[in-house]
Write a protein that holds these residues in place. Structure first.
Motif, short mmCIF file in Angstrom:
data_model
loop_
_atom_site.label_atom_id
_atom_site.label_comp_id
_atom_site.label_asym_id
_atom_site.label_seq_id
_atom_site.Cartn_x
_atom_site.Cartn_y
_atom_site.Cartn_z
N CYS A 85 43.75 42.70 53.19
CA CYS A 85 42.79 43.77 53.86
C CYS A 85 41.84 42.98 54.61
N GLY A 86 42.14 41.86 55.28
CA GLY A 86 41.34 41.09 56.16
C GLY A 86 40.44 40.03 55.54
N SER A 87 40.54 39.85 54.16
CA SER A 87 39.72 38.70 53.68
C SER A 87 40.64 38.08 52.77
N SER A 88 40.30 36.96 52.47
CA SER A 88 40.91 36.18 51.23
C SER A 88 40.61 36.34 50.13
N ASN A 89 39.83 37.70 49.61
CA ASN A 89 39.81 38.03 48.43
C ASN A 89 39.79 39.68 48.32
N SER A 90 41.12 40.27 48.89
CA SER A 90 41.17 41.66 49.13
C SER A 90 42.57 42.11 49.24
N ALA B 34 47.01 35.79 44.76
CA ALA B 34 46.64 37.31 44.80
C ALA B 34 47.56 38.20 43.67
N ALA B 35 48.77 37.42 43.14
CA ALA B 35 49.55 37.72 42.28
C ALA B 35 48.72 37.71 40.96
N VAL B 36 47.99 36.61 40.57
CA VAL B 36 47.00 36.36 39.63
C VAL B 36 45.64 37.54 39.78
N ALA B 37 45.24 37.84 40.84
CA ALA B 37 44.26 38.52 41.23
C ALA B 37 44.63 39.99 40.85
N GLU C 78 38.67 44.45 46.14
CA GLU C 78 38.01 43.22 46.37
C GLU C 78 37.87 42.27 45.13
N PHE C 79 38.09 41.18 45.18
CA PHE C 79 38.02 40.17 43.80
C PHE C 79 37.16 39.13 43.88
N ASP C 80 36.57 38.98 42.70
CA ASP C 80 35.65 37.63 42.72
C ASP C 80 36.49 36.27 42.67
N VAL C 81 37.77 36.25 42.81
CA VAL C 81 38.50 35.10 42.95
C VAL C 81 39.39 35.13 44.42
N SER C 82 39.96 34.24 44.65
CA SER C 82 40.78 33.98 45.86
C SER C 82 41.93 34.82 45.89
#
Length: 156
Positions: A125-130, A32-35, A21-25
């Motif tokens: 995984c079901g959210s905009s930050n995972s 996603a590539a950045v995260a 899970e990320f602090d960013v979108s």
């Protein structure tokens, strides 16, 4: 929340702790590539379509685009993405977090050949930050996919 549903879904294999899970979108391929600090093409994006009144999911590489002719030849209908307002109700995950895990009953999952060039890929995984990093055999197992398909272009 859909990410909690995906975590519960992954508990049956004991891999829920692999979800990141990320602090960013991570809602778009680029985000996603950045995260994840990886190439965008390794993001396994999940696209939702409507076929004969039923939601289907196509998981494809981040740099792939649906080829309308291939899609029509396979499904015998024009490619029609689900309207964003209908995605959660029909699939079970919100836009930006759509994934092939723990989806509503009757939603078929197809894996596109554009993914086969990678050892591992990163689906949401079901959210905009995972996301979760999976091998292709793991993706097959956890997604309960119906078939491998060749429906995309632009990645070759």
């Amino acid at each position: 929340m859909a990410i909690e549903d995906v975590k519960r879904y992954f508990q049956q294999w004991g891999v829920e702790d692999r979800i990141q899970e990320f602090d960013v979108s991570s809602a778009t391929v680029e985000q996603a590539a950045v995260a994840l600090h990886c190439e965008g093409k390794r993001i396994a994006k999940t696209l939702s379509f409507l076929v004969e009144g039923k939601a289907i999911l196509i998981v494809a590489a981040g740099d792939a685009r649906i080829d309308n002719q291939k899609y029509k030849a396979y499904f015998h209908t024009k490619a029609a993405m689900l309207p964003p307002a209908d995605v959660f109700e029909l699939v079970g995950h919100p836009v930006g977090g759509v994934c092939p895990f723990g989806v509503r009953d009757g939603v078929d999952v197809y894996l596109d050949a554009s993914l086969k060039r990678f050892q591992t890929v990163f689906p949401a995984c079901g959210s905009s930050n995972s996301a979760i990093e999976l091998t292709l055999p793991e993706l097959e197992k956890y997604s309960h996919y119906r078939a491998w398909v060749d429906l995309c272009k632009g990645w070759e």
